[in-house]
Design an enzyme around this catalytic site. Structure first.
Site, PDB file in Angstrom:
ATOM      1  N   GLN A  19       1.003  -1.258  -0.226  1.00 51.26           N
ATOM      2  CA  GLN A  19       0.009   0.022  -0.119  1.00 51.26           C
ATOM      3  C   GLN A  19       0.907   1.271   0.076  1.00 51.26           C
ATOM      4  OE1 GLN A  19      -3.609  -0.661   2.919  1.00 51.26           O
ATOM      5  NE2 GLN A  19      -1.848  -2.035   3.578  1.00 51.26           N
TER       6      GLN A  19
ATOM      7  N   CYS B 240      -1.792  12.935 -21.692  1.00 55.81           N
ATOM      8  CA  CYS B 240      -1.647  11.893 -22.442  1.00 55.81           C
ATOM      9  C   CYS B 240      -1.206  10.457 -21.785  1.00 55.81           C
ATOM     10  CB  CYS B 240      -0.127  12.370 -23.144  1.00 55.81           C
ATOM     11  SG  CYS B 240       1.293  12.323 -21.857  1.00 55.81           S
TER      12      CYS B 240
ATOM     13  N   HIS C 169      -1.289   1.257  -4.598  1.00 56.37           N
ATOM     14  CA  HIS C 169      -1.686   2.671  -4.251  1.00 56.37           C
ATOM     15  C   HIS C 169      -0.723   3.734  -4.925  1.00 56.37           C
ATOM     16  CE1 HIS C 169      -3.919   1.555  -0.213  1.00 56.37           C
ATOM     17  NE2 HIS C 169      -4.390   1.330  -1.237  1.00 56.37           N
TER      18      HIS C 169
HETATM   19  N1  APR Z   1       6.585  -2.073  12.994  1.00 55.35           N
HETATM   20  C1  APR Z   1       5.451  -2.517  12.897  1.00 55.35           C
HETATM   21  N2  APR Z   1       4.308  -2.044  12.898  1.00 55.35           N
HETATM   22  C2  APR Z   1       4.446  -0.656  12.889  1.00 55.35           C
HETATM   23  C3  APR Z   1       5.431  -0.068  13.259  1.00 55.35           C
HETATM   24  C4  APR Z   1       6.618  -0.506  13.459  1.00 55.35           C
HETATM   25  N3  APR Z   1       7.830  -0.070  13.565  1.00 55.35           N
HETATM   26  N4  APR Z   1       5.032   1.353  13.284  1.00 55.35           N
HETATM   27  C5  APR Z   1       3.963   1.393  13.299  1.00 55.35           C
HETATM   28  N5  APR Z   1       3.408   0.193  12.892  1.00 55.35           N
HETATM   29  C6  APR Z   1       1.853  -0.290  12.623  1.00 55.35           C
HETATM   30  C7  APR Z   1       0.739   0.454  13.361  1.00 55.35           C
HETATM   31  O1  APR Z   1       0.386   0.071  14.684  1.00 55.35           O
HETATM   32  C8  APR Z   1      -0.489   0.614  12.440  1.00 55.35           C
HETATM   33  O2  APR Z   1      -1.247  -0.530  12.693  1.00 55.35           O
HETATM   34  O3  APR Z   1       1.563   0.317  11.422  1.00 55.35           O
HETATM   35  C9  APR Z   1       0.140   0.465  10.987  1.00 55.35           C
HETATM   36  C10 APR Z   1       0.288   1.750  10.263  1.00 55.35           C
HETATM   37  O4  APR Z   1      -0.844   2.034   9.865  1.00 55.35           O
HETATM   38  P1  APR Z   1      -1.382   3.334   8.984  1.00 55.35           P
HETATM   39  O5  APR Z   1      -0.896   4.392   9.375  1.00 55.35           O
HETATM   40  O6  APR Z   1      -3.171   3.139   8.978  1.00 55.35           O
HETATM   41  O7  APR Z   1      -1.094   3.051   7.313  1.00 55.35           O
HETATM   42  P2  APR Z   1      -1.533   1.886   6.374  1.00 55.35           P
HETATM   43  O8  APR Z   1      -2.335   0.812   7.031  1.00 55.35           O
HETATM   44  O9  APR Z   1      -0.578   1.568   5.341  1.00 55.35           O
HETATM   45  O10 APR Z   1      -2.624   2.649   5.569  1.00 55.35           O
HETATM   46  C11 APR Z   1      -3.294   2.401   4.677  1.00 55.35           C
HETATM   47  O11 APR Z   1      -4.320   4.376   4.113  1.00 55.35           O
HETATM   48  O12 APR Z   1      -4.173   6.548   4.207  1.00 55.35           O
HETATM   49  C12 APR Z   1      -4.139   5.500   3.396  1.00 55.35           C
HETATM   50  O13 APR Z   1      -3.178   5.091   1.248  1.00 55.35           O
HETATM   51  C13 APR Z   1      -2.835   5.424   2.412  1.00 55.35           C
HETATM   52  O14 APR Z   1      -1.789   3.182   1.917  1.00 55.35           O
HETATM   53  C14 APR Z   1      -2.340   4.089   2.988  1.00 55.35           C
HETATM   54  C15 APR Z   1      -3.737   3.272   3.565  1.00 55.35           C
END
Ligand code: APR
Length: 240
Positions: A99, A128, A117
C-alpha cells in the site's frame, strides 16, 4: 513432464508501518500524517481540483523526505527471501503487495512488488497518460515531458479511486498458501479485506506493533517492531 510448483506461495501485504523505522511517517499513528493533514484536501481527486498547489506541495514534501531515508532490516529481510527463492535455498514464491508509495522495497532489492496505491517517485499526465519517473518537485504549471501540457498529478491512488494491479493481486490471493500483513492498520479497503478473502485456503499472519483489530482473522500474530519481527520470521521460514 511435471511443472515446478513452489511449495510455499506467499503474498505479503505491507503498509506504512514497515517504513516507520526508516524514518517515514505512518498515517494513523498518534503523530501520523493524518493528524496534521486533511485527507479530503490532499488525498482525493476533489481536493486536487480544489487546490492543486496544496496537493503538489504535500507530495513534494514526502518525495524530498523519501530521498533522505534508506530501506530497513524488514525491507532487506523480504528481499533476502525473494533471493532465496531464486537461488533455490527456499522452495517458495514471494509476492509483495504494498500500500506504500515509497520505493524502499525496490531499493532493498525486491523485484516482485505491486504498488496498489501508486508510486511517489512517479507523476501521471492526465492528458496523455504518461507516467514518468519523478524525483524532484512537481507544480501545477510543470509541463509533462511527453506532451508538454501542464497536466501532471502525483501517480498516487486517492480515496474514491480504483487501486492498481487488482487483477494480478486477486489471482495471487486466490492461489496463495500464506498471507502475511506487515505494518498495516487494516482500515483501508480493498486491502483490509484481503485477509478474510484468503482465510479458507491460506495461513494468515499479522506482524505489527499492535494486535490486529480483528484477531480472529489471523492464525498467528507477531507483535513487535518490523525491523525485529520480519527478519525473525524470514529466518524461521528459511530454516524450516
Ligand atoms: N513496526 C511494525 N508496525 C508498525 C510500526 C513498526 N515499527 N510502526 C507502526 N506500525 C503499525 C501501526 O501499529 C499501524 O497498525 O503500522 C500501522 C500503520 O497504519 P496506517 O498508518 O493506517 O497505515 P496503512 O495501514 O499503511 O494505511 C493504509 O491508508 O491513508 C491511506 O493510502 C494510504 O496506503 C495507505 C492506507
Amino acid at each position: 513432464m511435471t511443472q515446478h510448483h513452489p511449495a510455499d506461495r506467499i503474498v505479503v501485504l505491507t503498509g506504512a508501518g514497515i517504513s516507520r523505522e526508516s524514518g517515514l511517517e505512518t498515517f494513523r499513528d498518534a503523530d501520523g500524517l493524518w493528524s496534521r493533514h486533511n485527507i479530503a484536501d490532499v488525498c482525493t481527486p476533489e481536493g486536487f481540483r480544489r487546490d492543486p498547489m496544496l496537493v503538489d506541495r504535500f507530495y513534494n514534501g514526502r518525495r524530498a523526505e523519501l530521498a533522505g531515508v534508506q530501506p530497513n532490516a524488514a525491507h532487506l529481510a523480504l528481499a533476502e527471501l525473494e533471493r532465496a527463492a531464486h537461488d533455490g535455498r527456499w522452495n517458495g514464491e514471494l509476492l509483495i503487495v504494498t500500500q506504500n508509495i515509497d520505493d524502499l522495497h525496490e531499493r532493498a532489492g525486491s523485484h516482485n512488488v505491486l504498488h496498489m496505491h501508486g508510486e511517489l517517485r512517479r507523476v501521471r499526465c492526465t492528458s496523455c497518460g504518461a507516467t514518468p519517473e519523478w524525483l524532484g518537485d512537481c507544480l501545477p504549471d510543470t509541463p509533462c515531458p511527453a506532451c508538454h501540457r501542464p497536466t501532471l498529478r502525483p501517480d498516487v491512488v486517492w480515496f474514491g479511486e480504483v487501486p492498481l494491479h487488482m487483477d494480478r493481486i486477486e489471482t495471487a490471493l486466490a492461489g496463495c498458501d500464506r498471507f502475511v500483513t506487515i505494518g498495516t492498520s487494516g482500515t483501508v479497503y480493498p486491502a483490509a479485506g484481503f485477509v478474510a478473502q484468503v482465510r479458507d485456503h491460506a495461513e494468515t499472519v499479522d506482524i505489527n506493533l499492535d494486535p490486529p483489530q480483528v484477531p480472529t482473522l489471523f492464525d498467528r500474530t507477531l507483535i513487535g517492531p518490523a525491523t525485529r519481527m520480519v527478519p525473525q520470521w524470514v529466518i524461521e521460514l528459511l530454516g524450516a
